[in-house]
Structures are given as structure tokens and as C-alpha cells.
Design a protein around this motif. Sequence first.
Motif: not given
Length: 301
Positions: A36-58
Motif C-alpha cells: 500500500g505504499a507507492f509513488n510514481w516519481g520515486i519509481l521514475g528516479l529509481a529507474v534513472s539512477t539504476t540505468i546510470f549505475l548499470q551503464i557506469l558499471s559496463n
Amino acid sequence: MTNSKIKHWLQAFRLRTLPLALSSIFMGNFLAKWQGAFNWGILGLAVSTTIFLQILSNLANDYGDSIHGADSAEREGPSRAVQTGAISKGQMKTAIIVFASLSLISGISLLAMAFADQWMLITVFLVLGLLAIYAAITYTAGSNPYGYRGLGDISVLIFFGLVGVFGSYFLQAKTLDWNVLLPALSCGLLATGVLNVNNIRDIESDEKAGKISIPVRIGRDKAVVYHFVLLGLAMLSSVVFIMLNASGWTSYLFVLAFPLIIKNGVAVKTKTSAAALDPYLKQLALSTLLYVLLFGVGLVL
């Protein structure tokens, strides 16, 4: 920038790894939504942060393996940008700095949205984010890369499983729930399985380069057994979670992904050439994402 240069950069980004990186983020958000706890904005920023981190790792992996010799001409997997000279070492260093900065900016924005003025939580998660950046860079780069000592598996289990799922869940729910542990382990074990496929594929070139991965340490046959253990425990963890926490047939939708996961194990056992095995990295990454989406949809229905 020419089309050819753009193509080389996209190859260096290794976009096929993104579904795996996003799986733990989606899992944590599905679990938060279930509670019962969810915010689309938090999801969006979590996704962008993860994408940047994964590309950085690669990018760091491309640079580090080329520096330390794992991406030599004898390597049978796909060639890397620095190895072939398509991207210079200097350009790759600059790109690493850029994506480390993007990861940090996106991560700080995420924390500001999730925790507002709760400085203690912001500090804790900022430290975790910096550790993630450090882990991404030092996997194969630096003077003493831990990926060359067989520690990549535990790092992937921690960051793609425990940190990814627990962290993204906490960002939404603002609380810890140990029920999240089993789905987190499922994600981490499947991500470790992807790394294991990669390391089995590169076992010969890694050994020559002094990269002591788990398959190099124990040999291909035992690495295949290890692979089945990873996949089996991942599937078992998710089944146990649902048995303990949910009811109804929709909760078991994720089982539809199991044949694809099992297919990956069979392929690792039977495909002995690097060229034949390579497609199964992407196959397991996509199967993991499908598993997470089915798990989440079944849970929140």
C-alpha cells in the motif's frame, strides 16, 4: 559524432544488461505497492539512477578488462570498445566520470523526493549509493579489482538482490520488512546466474588473463552445477514467499517464467562454445525481468 561512433558507444553501454539491473528495482516497488505504499516519481528516479549505475558499471568493466588483459584478442565473447580501439582509454575515462556524476545527481534527487528533510536516512542511502558507484568502478578497474578474485558473485547478489530490492522497497514504504528477503534473494540469485553464464563463456580467456572467477576456480563442470543451484534456489525462494504471504492462483503467475529459467540451465550445460552460450546471458536477463513482472502483477492483483 558519426553514426559509427554512436554505434560503438551504444555497444559499450551494453543495453542488454539493463533488464536485469531494473528487475530488482521493479521487485522492490511491486512489494511496496502490495503493502500500500507507492509513488510514481520515486519509481521514475529509481529507474534513472539504476540505468546510470548499470551503464557506469559496463563502461568501467570495458575499461578495466582491457587494462588488465581479460579483453585480449583470445577472448571469445563479444569484443569491447577499448579492446578494439573504437573508443580510446581517455574517452572511456571521461564517460565513466560522466555516468558516475549522472548516477550521483539522479540518486540525490531520488533521496530528496523520498525522504525530504530526513537527513539521517538521506545520509545512509547516499553512502549506499556511493558504495554502489565504487563497486561498479572497481569490479574490473583499479589496481586490485575484486572481480579478478572471484568476488563478483557475492557483489552481484548483494547489489542486484538485497540492496536493490530492500532499498527500492524502503524508498517507497519507509520501513523494513523481512518478508522482502526471499524475493530479494530470488533477484540476486538470478543476477548472479547471469554473471555465471558470462564467466563460464569466458573461462579460458579469463584464466589466461589471471581473472580468477568462480568457474576458473572450480572448473566448468562444477560451475554448471553451481548454476543450477543458483537458479533452483531463486525459484524456490519465490515459491516459499508466496506460500507464506499470499493466496489465490494469480499469486503464482511468476511460475510461467520457470521454463525459461530452466531452459537457461540446460543451455549452460549443453552449449560448450562461447558463441553458442553468449545469447543465454540476454535470455536469462530477460527471463528474470519477465519473472519479476509476473511476480509483481500476480502479487498486486
